[in-house]
Write a protein that holds these residues in place. Structure first.
Motif, mmCIF file in Angstrom:
data_model
loop_
_atom_site.group_PDB
_atom_site.id
_atom_site.type_symbol
_atom_site.label_atom_id
_atom_site.label_comp_id
_atom_site.label_asym_id
_atom_site.label_seq_id
_atom_site.Cartn_x
_atom_site.Cartn_y
_atom_site.Cartn_z
ATOM 1 N N PRO A 229 38.077 37.613 48.846
ATOM 2 C CA PRO A 229 37.707 37.113 47.514
ATOM 3 C C PRO A 229 36.668 37.985 46.813
ATOM 4 N N VAL A 230 35.696 38.525 47.581
ATOM 5 C CA VAL A 230 34.661 39.349 46.950
ATOM 6 C C VAL A 230 35.273 40.634 46.385
ATOM 7 N N GLU A 231 36.319 41.167 47.034
ATOM 8 C CA GLU A 231 37.011 42.343 46.505
ATOM 9 C C GLU A 231 37.758 41.986 45.220
ATOM 10 N N ILE A 232 38.341 40.793 45.187
ATOM 11 C CA ILE A 232 39.051 40.341 43.990
ATOM 12 C C ILE A 232 38.080 40.234 42.818
ATOM 13 N N ILE A 233 36.880 39.707 43.064
ATOM 14 C CA ILE A 233 35.869 39.564 42.014
ATOM 15 C C ILE A 233 35.498 40.925 41.429
ATOM 16 N N HIS A 234 35.276 41.908 42.309
ATOM 17 C CA HIS A 234 34.900 43.250 41.843
ATOM 18 C C HIS A 234 36.032 43.913 41.064
ATOM 19 N N LYS A 235 37.281 43.739 41.522
ATOM 20 C CA LYS A 235 38.411 44.362 40.850
ATOM 21 C C LYS A 235 38.624 43.754 39.463
ATOM 22 N N PHE A 236 38.415 42.447 39.324
ATOM 23 C CA PHE A 236 38.562 41.811 38.015
ATOM 24 C C PHE A 236 37.513 42.334 37.049
ATOM 25 N N LYS A 237 36.314 42.567 37.539
ATOM 26 C CA LYS A 237 35.256 43.089 36.680
ATOM 27 C C LYS A 237 35.581 44.511 36.233
ATOM 28 N N ASP A 238 36.114 45.320 37.150
ATOM 29 C CA ASP A 238 36.404 46.720 36.836
ATOM 30 C C ASP A 238 37.634 46.873 35.960
ATOM 31 N N TYR A 239 38.694 46.124 36.262
ATOM 32 C CA TYR A 239 39.970 46.326 35.590
ATOM 33 C C TYR A 239 40.140 45.486 34.331
ATOM 34 N N TYR A 240 39.523 44.284 34.316
ATOM 35 C CA TYR A 240 39.716 43.388 33.181
ATOM 36 C C TYR A 240 38.428 43.088 32.420
ATOM 37 N N GLY A 241 37.271 43.467 32.966
ATOM 38 C CA GLY A 241 36.000 43.191 32.307
ATOM 39 C C GLY A 241 35.651 41.721 32.293
ATOM 40 N N ILE A 242 36.156 40.959 33.270
ATOM 41 C CA ILE A 242 35.970 39.514 33.314
ATOM 42 C C ILE A 242 35.296 39.122 34.619
ATOM 43 N N ASP A 243 34.327 38.223 34.530
ATOM 44 C CA ASP A 243 33.666 37.679 35.714
ATOM 45 C C ASP A 243 34.365 36.397 36.143
ATOM 46 N N SER A 245 34.554 33.271 39.333
ATOM 47 C CA SER A 245 33.781 32.653 40.407
ATOM 48 C C SER A 245 34.441 32.906 41.759
ATOM 49 N N HIS A 246 33.678 32.693 42.823
ATOM 50 C CA HIS A 246 34.214 32.865 44.174
ATOM 51 C C HIS A 246 35.335 31.866 44.434
ATOM 52 N N TYR A 247 35.187 30.657 43.901
ATOM 53 C CA TYR A 247 36.223 29.641 44.104
ATOM 54 C C TYR A 247 37.544 30.064 43.463
ATOM 55 N N HIS A 248 37.493 30.547 42.207
ATOM 56 C CA HIS A 248 38.719 30.958 41.531
ATOM 57 C C HIS A 248 39.345 32.161 42.236
ATOM 58 N N ALA A 249 38.521 33.052 42.774
ATOM 59 C CA ALA A 249 39.062 34.195 43.519
ATOM 60 C C ALA A 249 39.747 33.731 44.796
ATOM 61 N N TRP A 250 39.090 32.819 45.522
ATOM 62 C CA TRP A 250 39.667 32.322 46.788
ATOM 63 C C TRP A 250 40.928 31.502 46.542
ATOM 64 N N PHE A 251 40.862 30.550 45.602
ATOM 65 C CA PHE A 251 42.017 29.686 45.372
ATOM 66 C C PHE A 251 43.155 30.464 44.709
ATOM 67 N N GLY A 252 42.806 31.443 43.874
ATOM 68 C CA GLY A 252 43.835 32.296 43.290
ATOM 69 C C GLY A 252 44.568 33.088 44.360
ATOM 70 N N LYS A 253 43.831 33.543 45.384
ATOM 71 C CA LYS A 253 44.456 34.244 46.501
ATOM 72 C C LYS A 253 45.388 33.314 47.266
ATOM 73 N N GLU A 254 44.958 32.060 47.494
ATOM 74 C CA GLU A 254 45.805 31.103 48.211
ATOM 75 C C GLU A 254 47.100 30.838 47.438
ATOM 76 N N LEU A 255 47.008 30.721 46.119
ATOM 77 C CA LEU A 255 48.205 30.502 45.310
ATOM 78 C C LEU A 255 49.117 31.726 45.344
ATOM 79 N N ALA A 256 48.511 32.920 45.366
ATOM 80 C CA ALA A 256 49.315 34.146 45.444
ATOM 81 C C ALA A 256 50.028 34.241 46.794
#
Length: 361
Positions: A229-243, A245-256
């Motif tokens: 999840p922490v890697e997902i958070i960093h990639k979203f900031k770099d690629y999309y300019g969006i912050d 939360s850890h929950y959305h990163a974790w649950f988004g990964k589970e849905l993926a």
């Protein structure tokens, strides 16, 4: 502001109200929206402060691919758009209040830049149905910089209104429904002009939900399931300019993961079919599924294919048994019995999925 939009439609053939955007550039603010009277006041305030006589406006057609630009000249009472003119009678009480609300665009091209074109005209089709429309609507709101609420939301129709509808009477609204003939979703009505305050693209937004995160990382999860999840958070900031939360990163990964590998709980129901298929298509195989009596809850599962059993008679009569932990939602362990062939290579004989490494298992 409405007069300026109408003048542009007359000046450039093919433009329609609600199907194009206006932007202008300021020092340190290379991309500022120009859509409402408040935005117009912000631009005029900058011209007064900087003593500039004109400013370049970019007109972007969302439906087509054309872009136009021209100079908007300003004096103390008037803003002229080439041959058309629109008077601005509103006064600016606090210049810093307006200048502080300008949208700052990133110097680095972001993957989210194209989201602004996802919603643009009546009759637009979404082959993925309601799910595709909802995802693209969220991404559009993220890039444009506003929040919306659902006034209706089901499999056959989706109605969304600006979140400022009640407080500020914003008239932005979109209504889409399913086409019974094709099954796709079609935009039926669209008022794509915001009458509330100037829009702001924020680094954090309520529109960035777990399902949006899932749709953006599903290919990465397919290639790298161990993505943290922490890697997902960093990639979203770099690629999309969006912050996010850890929950959305974790649950988004589970849905993926659910999208890529399927529902793990439902896969246990397929074991009965799998055991019968193995015995039917591979004679001589042993396949045993054991469940707890009365509740039919999974207990353990063992498989040894007929070809492996037949070939083991030509191997060294020695078995190596080992186990490894399963990192799925339901944990458990994978047992494997391996032998050695004539070339001193590993020869798989049987494997099983159990709850723990015990003598009984």
């Amino acid at each position: 502001m409405v007069d300026i939009l109408k003048t542009l439609c007359l000046r450039f053939k093919g433009l329609q109200l609600g199907c194009f955007t206006l932007r202008y550039s300021l020092p340190s603010y290379p991309s500022c929206f120009l859509e409402t009277d408040s935005d117009l006041d912000m631009m005029r305030t900058f011209l007064f402060v900087s003593n500039e006589k004109s400013i370049d406006i970019l007109v972007k057609d969302l439906y087509g691919s054309s872009e136009y630009s021209g100079d908007f000249c300003v004096n103390k009472e008037l803003i002229a758009c080439e041959k058309g003119e629109s008077s601005c009678s509103s006064t600016v009480k606090d210049r810093n209040e307006f200048l502080g609300r300008l949208k700052r665009a990133s110097a680095k091209p972001l993957l989210s830049n194209e989201w602004e074109t996802y919603i643009h005209h009546v009759g637009q089709k979404f082959d993925g149905g309601a799910e595709e429309f909802r995802l693209k609507l969220c991404k559009y709101a993220l890039e444009v910089g506003f929040n919306f609420l659902h006034a209706g939301n089901d499999k056959k129709r989706v109605v969304a209104i600006c979140s400022n509808k009640k407080l500020k009477g914003c008239s932005w609204r979109v209504y889409a429904s399913r086409c019974e003939a094709t099954g796709c979703f079609v935009i039926r009505t669209l008022n794509n002009v915001h009458t509330c305050a100037g829009r702001i693209q924020e680094s954090k937004s309520k529109m960035m939900r777990s399902r949006v995160v899932s749709s953006l990382i599903v290919d990465r999860i397919r290639a790298k399931p161990e993505l943290k999840p922490v890697e997902i958070i960093h990639k979203f900031k770099d690629y999309y300019g969006i912050d996010i939360s850890h929950y959305h990163a974790w649950f988004g990964k589970e849905l993926a993961k659910l999208n890529v590998h399927g529902d793990e709980s439902k896969s246990f129901n397929e074991l009965v079919w799998y055991a019968d298929a193995v015995k039917e298509t591979d004679p001589g195989s042993l396949c045993t599924l054991e469940c707890e009596a009365g509740i039919n809850r999974f207990r353990r599962f063992f498989v040894s294919f007929g070809g492996c059993i037949a070939g083991f008679q030509y191997c060294i009569p020695l078995l190596f048994i080992d186990a490894t932990f399963l990192k799925s939602k339901y944990k458990g362990q994978l047992l494997c019995a391996s032998g050695k062939n004539g070339n001193q290579g590993f020869y798989p004989l049987a494997f099983g999925v159990v709850d723990s490494e015990t003598e009984e298992n």
